[in-house]
Design a protein around this motif. Structure first.
Motif, PDB file in Angstrom:
ATOM      1  N   GLU A 139       0.824  -1.217   0.000  1.00  0.00           N
ATOM      2  CA  GLU A 139       0.000   0.000   0.000  1.00  0.00           C
ATOM      3  C   GLU A 139       0.854   1.261   0.000  1.00  0.00           C
ATOM      4  O   GLU A 139       0.492   2.251  -0.631  1.00  0.00           O
ATOM      5  CB  GLU A 139      -0.982  -0.001   1.163  1.00  0.00           C
ATOM      6  CG  GLU A 139      -0.359   0.145   2.527  1.00  0.00           C
ATOM      7  CD  GLU A 139      -1.388   0.179   3.627  1.00  0.00           C
ATOM      8  OE1 GLU A 139      -1.628   1.270   4.157  1.00  0.00           O
ATOM      9  OE2 GLU A 139      -1.932  -0.876   3.944  1.00  0.00           O
ATOM     10  N   LEU A 140       1.999   1.254   0.668  1.00  0.00           N
ATOM     11  CA  LEU A 140       2.896   2.420   0.633  1.00  0.00           C
ATOM     12  C   LEU A 140       3.680   2.459  -0.676  1.00  0.00           C
ATOM     13  O   LEU A 140       3.880   3.525  -1.251  1.00  0.00           O
ATOM     14  CB  LEU A 140       3.862   2.394   1.809  1.00  0.00           C
ATOM     15  CG  LEU A 140       3.304   2.784   3.167  1.00  0.00           C
ATOM     16  CD1 LEU A 140       4.371   2.658   4.240  1.00  0.00           C
ATOM     17  CD2 LEU A 140       2.769   4.192   3.135  1.00  0.00           C
ATOM     18  N   THR A 191       8.332   8.007   0.865  1.00  0.00           N
ATOM     19  CA  THR A 191       7.325   7.632   1.866  1.00  0.00           C
ATOM     20  C   THR A 191       7.785   7.923   3.293  1.00  0.00           C
ATOM     21  O   THR A 191       7.187   7.412   4.240  1.00  0.00           O
ATOM     22  CB  THR A 191       6.981   6.135   1.750  1.00  0.00           C
ATOM     23  OG1 THR A 191       8.150   5.364   1.999  1.00  0.00           O
ATOM     24  CG2 THR A 191       6.392   5.812   0.401  1.00  0.00           C
ATOM     25  N   GLU A 202       4.956   9.256   5.711  1.00  0.00           N
ATOM     26  CA  GLU A 202       3.932   8.253   5.990  1.00  0.00           C
ATOM     27  C   GLU A 202       4.453   7.184   6.948  1.00  0.00           C
ATOM     28  O   GLU A 202       3.753   6.755   7.858  1.00  0.00           O
ATOM     29  CB  GLU A 202       3.444   7.570   4.701  1.00  0.00           C
ATOM     30  CG  GLU A 202       2.605   8.464   3.830  1.00  0.00           C
ATOM     31  CD  GLU A 202       3.425   9.149   2.761  1.00  0.00           C
ATOM     32  OE1 GLU A 202       4.673   9.076   2.790  1.00  0.00           O
ATOM     33  OE2 GLU A 202       2.821   9.771   1.872  1.00  0.00           O
ATOM     34  N   ARG A 203       5.699   6.759   6.734  1.00  0.00           N
ATOM     35  CA  ARG A 203       6.285   5.743   7.609  1.00  0.00           C
ATOM     36  C   ARG A 203       6.495   6.278   9.023  1.00  0.00           C
ATOM     37  O   ARG A 203       6.265   5.569  10.004  1.00  0.00           O
ATOM     38  CB  ARG A 203       7.603   5.219   7.031  1.00  0.00           C
ATOM     39  CG  ARG A 203       7.408   4.403   5.751  1.00  0.00           C
ATOM     40  CD  ARG A 203       8.691   3.833   5.183  1.00  0.00           C
ATOM     41  NE  ARG A 203       9.605   4.872   4.736  1.00  0.00           N
ATOM     42  CZ  ARG A 203      10.775   5.163   5.318  1.00  0.00           C
ATOM     43  NH1 ARG A 203      11.205   4.501   6.343  1.00  0.00           N
ATOM     44  NH2 ARG A 203      11.538   6.145   4.834  1.00  0.00           N
ATOM     45  N   GLU A 204       6.899   7.547   9.154  1.00  0.00           N
ATOM     46  CA  GLU A 204       7.069   8.156  10.479  1.00  0.00           C
ATOM     47  C   GLU A 204       5.718   8.247  11.210  1.00  0.00           C
ATOM     48  O   GLU A 204       5.654   8.011  12.413  1.00  0.00           O
ATOM     49  CB  GLU A 204       7.701   9.539  10.352  1.00  0.00           C
ATOM     50  CG  GLU A 204       9.170   9.493  10.024  1.00  0.00           C
ATOM     51  CD  GLU A 204       9.771  10.870   9.778  1.00  0.00           C
ATOM     52  OE1 GLU A 204       9.009  11.866   9.739  1.00  0.00           O
ATOM     53  OE2 GLU A 204      10.990  10.937   9.649  1.00  0.00           O
ATOM     54  N   ALA A 205       4.669   8.574  10.492  1.00  0.00           N
ATOM     55  CA  ALA A 205       3.339   8.665  11.094  1.00  0.00           C
ATOM     56  C   ALA A 205       2.881   7.294  11.581  1.00  0.00           C
ATOM     57  O   ALA A 205       2.293   7.178  12.658  1.00  0.00           O
ATOM     58  CB  ALA A 205       2.342   9.216  10.084  1.00  0.00           C
ATOM     59  N   ARG A 206       3.156   6.256  10.847  1.00  0.00           N
ATOM     60  CA  ARG A 206       2.799   4.898  11.269  1.00  0.00           C
ATOM     61  C   ARG A 206       3.549   4.492  12.528  1.00  0.00           C
ATOM     62  O   ARG A 206       3.003   3.868  13.421  1.00  0.00           O
ATOM     63  CB  ARG A 206       3.085   3.886  10.165  1.00  0.00           C
ATOM     64  CG  ARG A 206       2.088   3.916   9.061  1.00  0.00           C
ATOM     65  CD  ARG A 206       2.374   2.828   8.087  1.00  0.00           C
ATOM     66  NE  ARG A 206       1.331   2.795   7.088  1.00  0.00           N
ATOM     67  CZ  ARG A 206       1.029   1.750   6.374  1.00  0.00           C
ATOM     68  NH1 ARG A 206       1.710   0.635   6.534  1.00  0.00           N
ATOM     69  NH2 ARG A 206       0.067   1.798   5.505  1.00  0.00           N
ATOM     70  N   ARG A 207       4.841   4.835  12.589  1.00  0.00           N
ATOM     71  CA  ARG A 207       5.634   4.491  13.768  1.00  0.00           C
ATOM     72  C   ARG A 207       5.165   5.261  14.984  1.00  0.00           C
ATOM     73  O   ARG A 207       5.220   4.767  16.109  1.00  0.00           O
ATOM     74  CB  ARG A 207       7.115   4.754  13.513  1.00  0.00           C
ATOM     75  CG  ARG A 207       7.761   3.703  12.658  1.00  0.00           C
ATOM     76  CD  ARG A 207       9.274   3.795  12.722  1.00  0.00           C
ATOM     77  NE  ARG A 207       9.799   5.075  12.298  1.00  0.00           N
ATOM     78  CZ  ARG A 207      10.176   5.374  11.062  1.00  0.00           C
ATOM     79  NH1 ARG A 207      10.077   4.492  10.098  1.00  0.00           N
ATOM     80  NH2 ARG A 207      10.664   6.562  10.774  1.00  0.00           N
ATOM     81  N   ASP A 209       2.182   5.907  15.800  1.00  0.00           N
ATOM     82  CA  ASP A 209       0.993   5.231  16.337  1.00  0.00           C
ATOM     83  C   ASP A 209       1.378   4.072  17.237  1.00  0.00           C
ATOM     84  O   ASP A 209       0.560   3.641  18.061  1.00  0.00           O
ATOM     85  CB  ASP A 209       0.121   4.710  15.200  1.00  0.00           C
ATOM     86  CG  ASP A 209      -0.560   5.849  14.454  1.00  0.00           C
ATOM     87  OD1 ASP A 209      -0.625   6.964  15.008  1.00  0.00           O
ATOM     88  OD2 ASP A 209      -1.019   5.622  13.319  1.00  0.00           O
ATOM     89  N   TRP A 210       2.555   3.529  17.111  1.00  0.00           N
ATOM     90  CA  TRP A 210       2.965   2.372  17.911  1.00  0.00           C
ATOM     91  C   TRP A 210       3.208   2.742  19.364  1.00  0.00           C
ATOM     92  O   TRP A 210       3.081   1.930  20.242  1.00  0.00           O
ATOM     93  CB  TRP A 210       4.240   1.758  17.367  1.00  0.00           C
ATOM     94  CG  TRP A 210       4.079   1.107  16.042  1.00  0.00           C
ATOM     95  CD1 TRP A 210       2.924   0.871  15.359  1.00  0.00           C
ATOM     96  CD2 TRP A 210       5.115   0.616  15.213  1.00  0.00           C
ATOM     97  NE1 TRP A 210       3.163   0.281  14.183  1.00  0.00           N
ATOM     98  CE2 TRP A 210       4.512   0.099  14.059  1.00  0.00           C
ATOM     99  CE3 TRP A 210       6.485   0.561  15.332  1.00  0.00           C
ATOM    100  CZ2 TRP A 210       5.252  -0.469  13.032  1.00  0.00           C
ATOM    101  CZ3 TRP A 210       7.218  -0.009  14.320  1.00  0.00           C
ATOM    102  CH2 TRP A 210       6.593  -0.514  13.183  1.00  0.00           C
TER     103      TRP A 210
END
Length: 63
Positions: A22-23, A51, A54-59, A61-62
């Motif tokens: 998806e990314l 990306t 987007e990857r920083e935003a996903r991390r 959330d962890w």
């Protein structure tokens, strides 16, 4: 046993890294719909640059 190839259209290099489709679809065009795609070293560098936010935003959330 054959080596995995880069999934980007027109690229025949060996796979270096597997990333979420998806990314990667935001940066490259792929033949098949999959959950993960294989990228060669050059395409992986481009994927990381394109990306990064987007990857920083996903991390984030962890935590």
């Amino acid at each position: 046993m054959s080596e995995k190839k880069c999934d980007v259209k027109g690229c025949e290099e060996e796979s270096y890294q597997t990333v979420p489709a998806e990314l990667a679809n935001k940066v490259f065009t792929f033949d098949a719909k999959a959950t993960k795609v294989h990228l060669c070293r050059e395409h992986y560098k481009k994927y990381k640059k394109e990306t990064k936010k987007e990857r920083e935003a996903r991390r984030a959330d962890w935590v």
